[in-house]
Design a protein around this motif. Structure first.
Motif, PDB file in Angstrom:
ATOM      1  N   SER A   1      57.125  23.282 -37.327  1.00 49.74           N
ATOM      2  CA  SER A   1      57.171  22.608 -35.740  1.00 49.74           C
ATOM      3  C   SER A   1      56.348  21.261 -35.871  1.00 49.74           C
ATOM      4  N   LEU A   2      55.317  21.234 -36.836  1.00 48.15           N
ATOM      5  CA  LEU A   2      54.500  19.929 -36.789  1.00 48.15           C
ATOM      6  C   LEU A   2      55.267  18.667 -37.155  1.00 48.15           C
ATOM      7  N   ALA A   3      56.341  19.145 -38.390  1.00 48.30           N
ATOM      8  CA  ALA A   3      56.731  18.035 -39.018  1.00 48.30           C
ATOM      9  C   ALA A   3      57.530  17.086 -38.500  1.00 48.30           C
ATOM     10  N   GLY A   4      57.991  17.725 -37.189  1.00 46.02           N
ATOM     11  CA  GLY A   4      59.008  16.552 -36.316  1.00 46.02           C
ATOM     12  C   GLY A   4      58.118  15.716 -35.686  1.00 46.02           C
ATOM     13  N   PRO A   5      57.186  15.882 -34.861  1.00 49.18           N
ATOM     14  CA  PRO A   5      56.397  14.832 -34.107  1.00 49.18           C
ATOM     15  C   PRO A   5      55.564  14.229 -34.923  1.00 49.18           C
ATOM     16  N   LEU A   6      55.130  14.535 -36.078  1.00 46.35           N
ATOM     17  CA  LEU A   6      54.263  13.737 -36.942  1.00 46.35           C
ATOM     18  C   LEU A   6      55.196  12.854 -37.585  1.00 46.35           C
ATOM     19  N   THR A   7      56.164  13.108 -38.237  1.00 48.49           N
ATOM     20  CA  THR A   7      57.076  12.177 -38.904  1.00 48.49           C
ATOM     21  C   THR A   7      57.523  11.211 -37.932  1.00 48.49           C
ATOM     22  N   ALA A   8      57.797  11.193 -36.761  1.00 49.13           N
ATOM     23  CA  ALA A   8      58.257  10.140 -35.779  1.00 49.13           C
ATOM     24  C   ALA A   8      56.781   9.431 -35.722  1.00 49.13           C
ATOM     25  N   LEU A   9      55.930   9.943 -35.180  1.00 45.45           N
ATOM     26  CA  LEU A   9      54.687   9.253 -35.084  1.00 45.45           C
ATOM     27  C   LEU A   9      54.223   8.494 -36.455  1.00 45.45           C
TER      28      LEU A   9
ATOM     29  N   ALA B   1      53.578   8.007 -27.380  1.00 41.96           N
ATOM     30  CA  ALA B   1      53.615   8.925 -26.242  1.00 41.96           C
ATOM     31  C   ALA B   1      54.308  10.182 -26.119  1.00 41.96           C
ATOM     32  N   TRP B   2      55.739  10.173 -26.451  1.00 41.15           N
ATOM     33  CA  TRP B   2      56.363  11.268 -26.489  1.00 41.15           C
ATOM     34  C   TRP B   2      55.917  12.305 -27.334  1.00 41.15           C
ATOM     35  N   SER B   3      55.640  11.736 -28.732  1.00 43.99           N
ATOM     36  CA  SER B   3      55.058  12.985 -29.661  1.00 43.99           C
ATOM     37  C   SER B   3      53.790  13.438 -29.454  1.00 43.99           C
ATOM     38  N   GLY B   4      52.861  12.716 -28.426  1.00 43.81           N
ATOM     39  CA  GLY B   4      51.716  13.269 -27.994  1.00 43.81           C
ATOM     40  C   GLY B   4      52.088  14.545 -26.935  1.00 43.81           C
ATOM     41  N   VAL B   5      53.027  14.198 -26.215  1.00 46.15           N
ATOM     42  CA  VAL B   5      53.269  15.062 -25.011  1.00 46.15           C
ATOM     43  C   VAL B   5      53.818  16.353 -26.045  1.00 46.15           C
ATOM     44  N   ASN B   6      54.712  16.173 -26.906  1.00 49.55           N
ATOM     45  CA  ASN B   6      55.354  17.143 -27.738  1.00 49.55           C
ATOM     46  C   ASN B   6      54.405  17.912 -28.284  1.00 49.55           C
ATOM     47  N   LEU B   7      53.319  17.585 -28.571  1.00 49.09           N
ATOM     48  CA  LEU B   7      52.267  18.137 -29.331  1.00 49.09           C
ATOM     49  C   LEU B   7      51.668  19.260 -28.402  1.00 49.09           C
ATOM     50  N   LEU B   8      51.577  19.038 -26.932  1.00 51.97           N
ATOM     51  CA  LEU B   8      50.828  19.815 -26.001  1.00 51.97           C
ATOM     52  C   LEU B   8      51.264  21.159 -26.482  1.00 51.97           C
ATOM     53  N   PRO B   9      50.483  22.102 -26.027  1.00 53.66           N
ATOM     54  CA  PRO B   9      50.703  23.729 -26.057  1.00 53.66           C
ATOM     55  C   PRO B   9      51.712  24.327 -24.958  1.00 53.66           C
ATOM     56  N   VAL B  10      52.670  23.641 -24.982  1.00 53.22           N
ATOM     57  CA  VAL B  10      53.673  24.111 -23.737  1.00 53.22           C
ATOM     58  C   VAL B  10      55.247  24.490 -24.511  1.00 53.22           C
TER      59      VAL B  10
ATOM     60  N   GLY C   1      58.351  12.545 -15.280  1.00 54.13           N
ATOM     61  CA  GLY C   1      57.267  13.374 -15.960  1.00 54.13           C
ATOM     62  C   GLY C   1      56.893  14.640 -15.374  1.00 54.13           C
ATOM     63  N   ALA C   2      56.538  14.436 -14.043  1.00 54.22           N
ATOM     64  CA  ALA C   2      56.219  15.409 -13.240  1.00 54.22           C
ATOM     65  C   ALA C   2      57.328  16.513 -13.080  1.00 54.22           C
ATOM     66  N   LEU C   3      58.614  16.173 -12.765  1.00 56.08           N
ATOM     67  CA  LEU C   3      59.599  17.131 -12.792  1.00 56.08           C
ATOM     68  C   LEU C   3      59.681  17.627 -13.980  1.00 56.08           C
ATOM     69  N   PHE C   4      59.727  17.087 -15.003  1.00 54.84           N
ATOM     70  CA  PHE C   4      59.916  17.683 -16.372  1.00 54.84           C
ATOM     71  C   PHE C   4      58.750  18.697 -16.619  1.00 54.84           C
ATOM     72  N   ALA C   5      57.676  18.559 -16.200  1.00 55.71           N
ATOM     73  CA  ALA C   5      56.508  19.618 -16.275  1.00 55.71           C
ATOM     74  C   ALA C   5      56.861  20.705 -15.432  1.00 55.71           C
ATOM     75  N   VAL C   6      57.458  20.448 -14.126  1.00 58.42           N
ATOM     76  CA  VAL C   6      57.766  21.525 -13.578  1.00 58.42           C
ATOM     77  C   VAL C   6      58.926  22.659 -14.031  1.00 58.42           C
ATOM     78  N   PHE C   7      59.963  21.688 -14.721  1.00 54.23           N
ATOM     79  CA  PHE C   7      60.870  22.539 -15.496  1.00 54.23           C
ATOM     80  C   PHE C   7      60.212  23.573 -16.413  1.00 54.23           C
ATOM     81  N   PHE C   8      59.413  23.163 -17.235  1.00 54.41           N
ATOM     82  CA  PHE C   8      58.822  23.852 -18.203  1.00 54.41           C
ATOM     83  C   PHE C   8      57.956  25.110 -17.519  1.00 54.41           C
ATOM     84  N   ILE C   9      57.046  24.864 -16.436  1.00 52.03           N
ATOM     85  CA  ILE C   9      56.506  25.927 -15.658  1.00 52.03           C
ATOM     86  C   ILE C   9      57.560  27.118 -15.123  1.00 52.03           C
ATOM     87  N   ALA C  10      58.757  26.468 -14.761  1.00 53.98           N
ATOM     88  CA  ALA C  10      59.815  27.599 -14.298  1.00 53.98           C
ATOM     89  C   ALA C  10      60.151  28.396 -15.455  1.00 53.98           C
TER      90      ALA C  10
END
Length: 448
Positions: A92-100, A133-142, A190-199
């Motif tokens: 799981s970590l290999a993806g965002p860390l590679t891009a970062l 920025a996207w890699s940071g978001v991708n590492l959120l516990p969501v 970004g807000a809509l994306f987060a709402v999608f994850f909530i649902a």
């Protein structure tokens, strides 16, 4: 998933669906200039692909055969089997860390501090945004983000079965905070994306809760499978009698379980009496309504219900009851015709019906359905032909069984050990023709 690009990188199969480029293009339209849009799409493509390659390489380290798919709003890399230990966290970590590390940080260091507006500087800013920025978001516990997968893995280790439910709740809380933050920044997407994850996580949490409430029905449906109808009724009654009464999504499968058991012993009238307790607005399983219609002599209604049910699913614990009902009513041929004419059912439904009839001991009917599936172009013709051979062997029609065993071998059946050890073929195994057919197959693999 047919449209799009297909290629391999270092032997790793990659499929890029057209929807990936469409979404990337829509996200870049707000940038205004053609240069921005083109560079944005290219940066997103390269960045997401590198991200997924990070996952893929990690899968390979753990002996997996990865596959990459880019579609819609992101990518998915899957392995060839389950991961053990902490390997899922590493993957799981290999993806965002590679891009970062490989794109984000180098682009950040190469940026012109004066804020030049040239094409190269534009590309660098896009690389920083996507890969930092996207890699940071991708590492959120969501969930289902990579950070959410890591959090869920850790919580399952700490809390056992409760860990996944906690992960859903953490995802909802963090996504809600992210939605508010994005809204304050006027970052509507970004807000809509987060709402999608909530649902999405709320629905997963709800489904998990319902699954736990339905757990007492598992032995009941297992009893239905082995034709222990009294045990099936007892399991359903026990759940329906709980205090407080179960919610509709839990009561409905309990009522249906009891209705199936009553149908098997008392026909449609007994099942109909049970279904009066079905919660309002809940649709009854089409296999059950079809079986009841057939029991009442309403053949057309039954075939309609079966065709619709086979479009939605192929089998269930009730499969043996359906197979027996259809065979007793003598409508196997009619149902076969109807399924072949139903796009969502078709040959795949016939293959399942064949196996259900065989399991119900209706061997001639199973063979007839299997032959139709074979002739209609079943995806695994060797296996279908072999099952037809087994059906005819069980029906004590050795010549037909040997004919279809020959067809199975001609279609590619090569497992000699399976054929020699299968009790379904016991009635033909001692014949000279059987030995001649199996001699064309690979010899059994020695053991020991």
């Amino acid at each position: 998933m047919a449209a799009g690009l297909r290629f391999r990188i270092f032997g790793i199969p990659v499929h890029i669906d057209a929807s990936f480029f469409l979404i990337a293009l829509l996200l870049g339209v707000g940038g205004g200039t053609a240069v921005f849009i083109v560079s944005w799409v290219v940066v997103v493509f390269v960045s997401v692909l590198l991200h997924e390659l990070g996952h893929a390489v990690a899968f390979r380290i753990y002996g997996q055969r990865p596959r990459i798919v880019l579609q819609g709003m992101g990518g998915l890399t899957s392995g060839s089997g389950p991961l053990t230990g902490s390997s899922d966290i590493v993957v799981s970590l290999a993806g965002p860390l590679t891009a970062l590390v490989l794109l984000g940080l180098p682009a950040f260091l190469l940026q012109n501090p004066t804020g030049s507006s040239g094409t190269w500087d534009l590309v660098l800013r896009e690389l920083v945004f996507v890969n930092i920025a996207w890699s940071g978001v991708n590492l959120l516990p969501v969930l289902p983000l990579d950070g959410g997968q890591v959090a869920a893995s850790v919580l399952r280790r700490l809390k056992g079965e409760d860990g996944q439910r906690i992960a859903y709740k953490v995802s909802i809380a963090v996504a809600a905070a992210a939605a508010l933050y994005a809204y304050q920044l006027n970052y509507v997407f970004g807000a809509l994306f987060a709402v999608f994850f909530i649902a999405q996580n709320y629905n997963s949490l709800r489904q998990d809760r319902l699954a736990r409430q339905r757990e007492p029905l598992v032995p009941g449906y297992q009893a239905l499978l082995r034709n222990d109808l009294d045990a099936a009724v007892s399991a359903a009654d026990a759940l329906l009698a709980t205090t407080p009464p179960p919610v509709a999504d839990v009561a409905a499968p309990a009522v249906e379980l009891k209705a199936w058991a009553r149908f098997a012993t008392g026909g449609s009238a007994s099942a109909a009496a049970v279904l009066e307790a079905m919660p309002p607005g809940v649709a009854v399983n089409g296999f059950l309504t079809g079986s009841m219609a057939l029991d009442e002599g309403r053949t057309t209604d039954a075939l309609d219900a079966f065709a619709e049910a086979f479009e939605r699913s192929q089998s269930g614990p009730w499969s043996l009851i359906v197979a027996q009902t259809v065979a007793r009513a003598g409508v196997v041929d009619q149902l076969t015709d109807r399924l072949l004419a139903t796009p969502g059912a078709g040959v795949g439904a016939l293959v399942h019906l064949q196996s259900h009839l065989f399991a119900a001991g209706r061997y001639p009917e199973a063979a007839a359905v299997g032959q139709r599936a074979f002739d209609a172009g079943a995806e695994e013709p060797a296996h279908v032909a072999y099952d037809v051979a087994c059906s005819w062997a069980r029906a004590t029609r050795p010549d037909d069984a040997l004919d279809w065993l020959e067809r199975a071998v001609e279609a590619g059946l090569a497992d000699r050990s399976l054929v020699d050890d299968d009790p379904d073929l016991a009635t033909i195994r001692g014949t000279a023709r059987y030995r001649a057919v199996t001699a064309r197959m690979a010899p059994p693999t020695p053991t020991g």
